[in-house]
Design a protein around this motif. Sequence first.
Motif: not given
Length: 334
Positions: A76-80, A103-110, A121-130, A132-138
């Motif tokens: 439930e801590q996963i944001g995306s 897996i029960g990531t009920k609070n995540a965008a998927a 690798q592209v996914g790591l880039n996209v997720m790290s950018d996401r 970095t830009c959204d403080a609401t996602q831990s």
Amino acid sequence: MLSQKRSIGILGVGKYVPSKLLSNDEVESGCGLAPGTIELKTGVKARYIAQKDETASELSAIACREALESAKVKPEQIGSLLACTFTADYVMPALACKVHQLIGTKNAAAFDLMANCTGFQVGLNVMSDRLTCDATQSHGLVLGAALQSRFVNWTDPESCMYFGDGFGAAVLGDVPSGYGFLAHDIFSNSSVYESVRIRGGGSSMPMRPENINDSPNYYEINGMEVWKQVVQYQPLVIKNALAKAGLSVSDVDFFIFHQANMNLIQYLMGKMRLPMEKTHANVSEIGNTAEASMAIALCEAVQLKKIKHGDVVVISGVGAGFTFGASVMRWWSP
């Protein structure tokens, strides 16, 4: 919501490789290759494939749960949740949505991302950018999923040498300043778009009763063109990413490559004049696991303690299309 600059790194990793072994002997006898050909040309000795009743989503979930446990992060801590794949359970909806359910990531965008063998690798880039830009996602979860054995024509010697099934995942989140991702670089060369492809099932060639058994439903590969693309452009994308980070090849402690071909990995390390001890390769044991390969190799390297706290690590891949990518990070291990 834009955040202040965050340092985002990998907090935990997980993997899953199916249990069903498919040996070189079986593949070579099925496609008419002489014994020993596959290992000589690719370095692959074996691969593992999913059972007929196993799905990409359920096997992906195993890797994701291991990554969450490794990171000590609750679902439930996963944001995306981002799934890098072309082998989802269905054409649509996204594989990530089914894994989200399992897996029960009920609070995540998927959602899914397709960059083929560069996907993780592209996914790591996209997720790290996401993040970095959204403080609401831990935290974010990146999955590389490859259940590609069902898209391999095991009688075609040009394509059946390489591939196995596999699943790997990483949890991303905040790390101290100076650690985590330092830079990314991605570019594409679409002039060779047709060199690696699966046409069947796409909107230009939907599967119908009259073509269900045709070869367009399987991998089609120009192996020589793949080699040319890797040797020409993968060193360049690595150099570009390192330059963005203000680093050079000599500053890198460890490399994780897409596991396409053992001969290619040895070539890349030789071109950079680096010993093989500075990378981890598993393609000999499990074959080319496409979008999952870098995730699995990273997980194994971490578990084997080949990557240490403070190491500069480069993750780099090449995917059909062609898309080239590299990420540079300073490894954080609390």
